[in-house]
Design an enzyme around this catalytic site. Sequence first.
Site, short mmCIF file in Angstrom:
data_model
loop_
_atom_site.label_atom_id
_atom_site.label_comp_id
_atom_site.label_asym_id
_atom_site.label_seq_id
_atom_site.Cartn_x
_atom_site.Cartn_y
_atom_site.Cartn_z
N ARG A 68 0.80 -1.22 0.00
CA ARG A 68 0.00 0.00 0.00
C ARG A 68 0.83 1.28 0.00
NH1 ARG A 68 -2.82 -4.12 1.65
NH2 ARG A 68 -0.78 -4.69 2.39
N ARG A 117 10.93 3.71 4.88
CA ARG A 117 10.38 2.67 5.77
C ARG A 117 11.58 2.04 6.46
NH1 ARG A 117 5.43 -1.46 4.77
NH2 ARG A 117 4.40 0.51 5.21
N HIS A 144 3.43 5.06 12.49
CA HIS A 144 3.04 4.93 11.07
C HIS A 144 2.09 6.08 10.73
CE1 HIS A 144 2.60 3.25 7.23
NE2 HIS A 144 1.87 2.17 7.48
N GLN A 147 -0.48 6.16 7.67
CA GLN A 147 -1.60 5.22 7.85
C GLN A 147 -2.73 5.87 8.64
OE1 GLN A 147 -1.99 1.83 6.83
NE2 GLN A 147 -4.07 2.36 7.46
N ASP A 258 -4.71 -5.05 14.03
CA ASP A 258 -3.59 -5.18 13.09
C ASP A 258 -3.00 -6.56 13.33
OD1 ASP A 258 -1.44 -4.70 11.36
OD2 ASP A 258 -0.30 -3.52 12.82
N MET A 263 6.40 -6.85 11.09
CA MET A 263 7.63 -7.14 10.35
C MET A 263 8.83 -7.01 11.29
SD MET A 263 6.92 -5.38 6.63
CE MET A 263 5.91 -4.00 7.17
N CYS A 300 -5.19 -1.79 9.06
CA CYS A 300 -4.27 -1.13 8.11
C CYS A 300 -3.87 -2.05 6.96
CB CYS A 300 -3.04 -0.63 8.85
SG CYS A 300 -2.05 -1.96 9.59
N LEU A 301 -3.96 -3.37 7.18
CA LEU A 301 -3.53 -4.39 6.21
C LEU A 301 -1.99 -4.35 6.08
CD1 LEU A 301 -6.18 -3.92 3.38
CD2 LEU A 301 -6.40 -5.20 5.52
N ARG A 327 -4.93 5.58 1.55
CA ARG A 327 -3.48 5.78 1.73
C ARG A 327 -2.95 6.68 0.61
NH1 ARG A 327 -0.47 2.38 4.28
NH2 ARG A 327 0.83 4.24 4.39
N1 CP Z 1 -0.72 -0.56 5.74
C1 CP Z 1 0.50 -0.58 5.13
O1 CP Z 1 1.39 0.21 5.45
O2 CP Z 1 0.63 -1.52 4.16
P1 CP Z 1 1.97 -1.88 3.39
O3 CP Z 1 2.90 -2.51 4.40
O4 CP Z 1 1.56 -2.83 2.32
O5 CP Z 1 2.57 -0.61 2.85
N1 NVA Z 2 2.37 -3.42 12.50
C1 NVA Z 2 2.66 -3.76 11.13
C2 NVA Z 2 2.10 -2.72 10.23
C3 NVA Z 2 2.31 -2.98 8.77
C4 NVA Z 2 1.70 -1.94 7.89
C5 NVA Z 2 4.17 -3.88 10.95
O1 NVA Z 2 4.92 -3.06 11.48
O2 NVA Z 2 4.61 -4.84 10.30
#
Ligand code: CP
Ligand code: NVA
Length: 344
Positions: A68, A117, A144, A147, A258, A263, A300-301, A327
Amino acid sequence: MSQGFSTQRPQPPHFLTTADYTAEQLLDLVHRAIQFKVESKYNHPQPRTERPLTGKTMALVFSKRSTRTRVATETATAYLGGHAMFLGGQDIQLGVNESLLDTSRVVSSMVDGIMARVKGHEEIEMLAKESTVPVINALSDKYHPTQILADLMTIHEFVHHRNNNVTDRYTAHTQHPRETLKGLKVAWVGDANNILQEILVAFPKVGISVAAAAPPSYKCDDDVVAIAHADAEKTGATVTFTTKPEEAIKDADIIVTDTWVSMGQEEEKAKRLKEFEGYQVTMDLAKRGGAKENWVFMHCLPRKPEEVDDEVFYSDRSLVFPEAENRKWTILSVIDALMVRGGI
Ligand code: CP
Ligand code: NVA
């Protein structure tokens, strides 16, 4: 050796967290995002011919995956006439052969904006400190911000259309979000992660109450909690924390969650799945907890089924796909503010 001219670097505006901005600044960003959406999708008041980023480049320095945020940033930059250049962790020297400090000085000397990021939040702060061009936080372990602007926009659209009984057309641009968001209650059910932390520094400030449920050992940073309480005191919103999802959900207008495994936390997956048992968002949980009758769901996906079941995720209550689309419009608004207007 010095090149004989000043090495003093200008301080450009950045967007690292919504905590740095006032409610009016954030809501104006959202309002402009909505105007961009209407202009682009419905040609209102007329199709855009102005391309203020012509000849300019936005670098996307991403050390984690993204769908996204990447698509939103690349398409938003193109919409304003600029060029987006994706620099993934596998592609550039960052973190392997070169420090973040050197990378940010080098990259910022050749581009006009950086969307980054990162892992630790101190990385984005360092990038911003060293950069001669605006830096936007595309997600850090702490925050974030883009978002949560999209979330505010999505809530505004939903409330506006519901309150005005509009089902057949888009009219959210006719109202400012300062008129729709105050007094709502958001229930968070899940991890005490970057998404919840950004919610905590943004929502109480605009008058939205937050009740967060997370398992006992999952806690937000002290500074984030302090900001949330201080903002809530000023706007009359409430901020509460519990370990019981049902308690958080009581009287909620919106239920948000969420992933339980962000990650970088992949190794903790088994432990986390066990500790989050009972936290899956379901129709039954919402009912047991006593959410408002017309509650809606946001995420947020990307989504995994353990934190929300298909019945909720794909139901009419779910705002997740408009939330994802938004977004683009909110990132467009931030890029416009920083790279065209010169500040938020
Ligand atoms: N919600 C969001 O930041 O999605 P992505 O990790 O796909 O960018
Ligand atoms: N909490 C998640 C959000 C991803 C958009 C992460 O940091 O991986």
